[in-house]
Design a protein around this motif. Structure first.
Motif, PDB file in Angstrom:
ATOM      1  N   VAL A 184      46.291  46.663  21.762  1.00 12.37           N
ATOM      2  CA  VAL A 184      45.532  47.181  22.886  1.00 12.37           C
ATOM      3  C   VAL A 184      45.493  48.706  22.840  1.00 12.37           C
ATOM      4  O   VAL A 184      44.511  49.329  23.220  1.00 12.37           O
ATOM      5  N   SER A 185      46.589  49.320  22.351  1.00 13.02           N
ATOM      6  CA  SER A 185      46.682  50.783  22.211  1.00 13.02           C
ATOM      7  C   SER A 185      46.170  51.531  23.424  1.00 13.02           C
ATOM      8  O   SER A 185      45.207  52.286  23.353  1.00 13.02           O
ATOM      9  N   LEU A 186      46.808  51.273  24.552  1.00 14.88           N
ATOM     10  CA  LEU A 186      46.411  51.933  25.798  1.00 14.88           C
ATOM     11  C   LEU A 186      46.695  53.427  25.750  1.00 14.88           C
ATOM     12  O   LEU A 186      47.680  53.846  25.173  1.00 14.88           O
ATOM     13  N   ASP A 187      45.826  54.207  26.390  1.00 13.68           N
ATOM     14  CA  ASP A 187      46.154  55.599  26.670  1.00 13.68           C
ATOM     15  C   ASP A 187      46.789  55.630  28.041  1.00 13.68           C
ATOM     16  O   ASP A 187      46.090  55.612  29.045  1.00 13.68           O
ATOM     17  N   ARG A 188      48.101  55.643  28.073  1.00  7.13           N
ATOM     18  CA  ARG A 188      48.760  55.605  29.382  1.00  7.13           C
ATOM     19  C   ARG A 188      48.897  57.006  29.940  1.00  7.13           C
ATOM     20  O   ARG A 188      49.140  57.944  29.191  1.00  7.13           O
ATOM     21  N   PRO A 189      48.744  57.155  31.263  1.00  3.57           N
ATOM     22  CA  PRO A 189      48.923  58.469  31.864  1.00  3.57           C
ATOM     23  C   PRO A 189      50.349  58.961  31.679  1.00  3.57           C
ATOM     24  O   PRO A 189      51.260  58.151  31.576  1.00  3.57           O
ATOM     25  N   ARG A 205      59.002  54.367  29.929  1.00  6.14           N
ATOM     26  CA  ARG A 205      58.748  55.740  29.513  1.00  6.14           C
ATOM     27  C   ARG A 205      60.032  56.543  29.382  1.00  6.14           C
ATOM     28  O   ARG A 205      60.187  57.348  28.474  1.00  6.14           O
ATOM     29  N   ASP A 206      60.966  56.307  30.331  1.00  6.42           N
ATOM     30  CA  ASP A 206      62.211  57.081  30.353  1.00  6.42           C
ATOM     31  C   ASP A 206      63.210  56.630  29.307  1.00  6.42           C
ATOM     32  O   ASP A 206      64.181  57.327  29.045  1.00  6.42           O
TER      33      ASP A 206
END
Ligand code: ADP
Ligand code: ADP
Length: 219
Positions: free
Chosen positions: A214-219, A175-176
């Motif tokens: 998969v296209s996750l909705d990540r927090p 993410r970073d």
């Protein structure tokens, strides 16, 4: 972008570990390659990292063929492969070349901090837990600031608690940083936790059986 174009690899003993495998690894994506033992996952990863060469086809990074390890592509293996005669910081500094000593030290310290290993730089690999040792290996791979990180079964030797903590840690790093991740595993849970794309390899070995977004909705 990292691209595998039509890779075939036959080992000297006649085993064809990859048969015309093609795949694209878009910037910032997390691709997990799954499949049973012996289906060619490690071979594919070694070719992507320039540690081995295909017999036919090409690995391309930003359009240029890769024939050897490339500074923009870091690699982490199942075993940390730390050098016991170097401190942890010395191991991380090994990922840097052509920099003055002080600058290497500073970069290694920053990489260790990123992996939450502050204070362990002056210690030795044999003093580390399995999870810490693998984090040192990740720091070594990231210290040169690659844009792609390849990981071959990086967590499979760890207990499940350490493994899930490292999953979160890897996602934080991702993410970073905007890193492109390519991770090989035989653990489907791991694939579902981490991947936004999954490549499933056929037993056989050497071919991709299926591809999933998969296209996750990540927090
Ligand atoms: P995986 O990572 O999925 O377990 P590998 O890429 O390690 O698969 O191996 C794919 C196939 O190639 C297997 O049959 C394996 O035994 C064989 N293989 C891998 N490396 C070598 C090698 N250096 N020499 C000969 N055969 C190999
Ligand atoms: P992984 O657990 O990552 O799939 P392996 O245990 O299959 O790795 O392989 C470990 C190392 O041994 C790799 O460098 C691989 O190239 C090599 N290897 C695997 N299978 C063979 C084989 N049949 N002959 C020679 N080398 C092999």
């Amino acid at each position: 972008m990292l691209v595998a174009a039509n890779l075939t690899r036959t080992y000297r003993n006649g085993t064809t570990a990859l048969r015309q495998v093609s795949a694209e690894f878009p910037p910032g994506s997390i691709t997990v390659i799954v499949g049973g033992s012996g289906c060619g996952k490690s071979t594919l990863l070694r070719l992507l990292g320039g540690l081995d060469r295909p017999d036919t086809g090409e690995v391309l990074f930003d359009g240029q063929p890769i024939h050897q390890p490339h500074p923009a592509i870091g690699i982490v293996f199942q075993e940390p492969r730390l050098m016991p005669w170097l401190t942890n910081s010395g191991n991380v500094e090994f990922g840097l070349s052509n920099l003055p000593r002080a600058a290497r030290r500073e970069r290694a310290a920053a990489a260790l901090t990123r992996l939450r290993l502050d204070g362990l730089g002056a210690r030795w690999p044999k003093e580390l837990s399995g999870g810490q040792a693998q984090r040192v290996a990740i720091a070594r791979a990231l210290v040169a600031e690659p844009s792609v990180l390849l990981l071959d079964e990086p967590f499979s030797a760890l207990d499940s608690f350490t493994r899930s903590s490292l999953h979160n840690h890897l996602l934080d790093l991702w993410r970073d940083s905007g890193l492109t991740l390519v991770l090989v595993t035989h653990d489907l849970d791991e694939a579902l936790v981490l991947a936004d794309r999954i490549l499933v390899m056929k037993p056989g070995p050497g071919q991709i059986a299926a591809r999933f977004d998969v296209s996750l909705d990540r927090p």
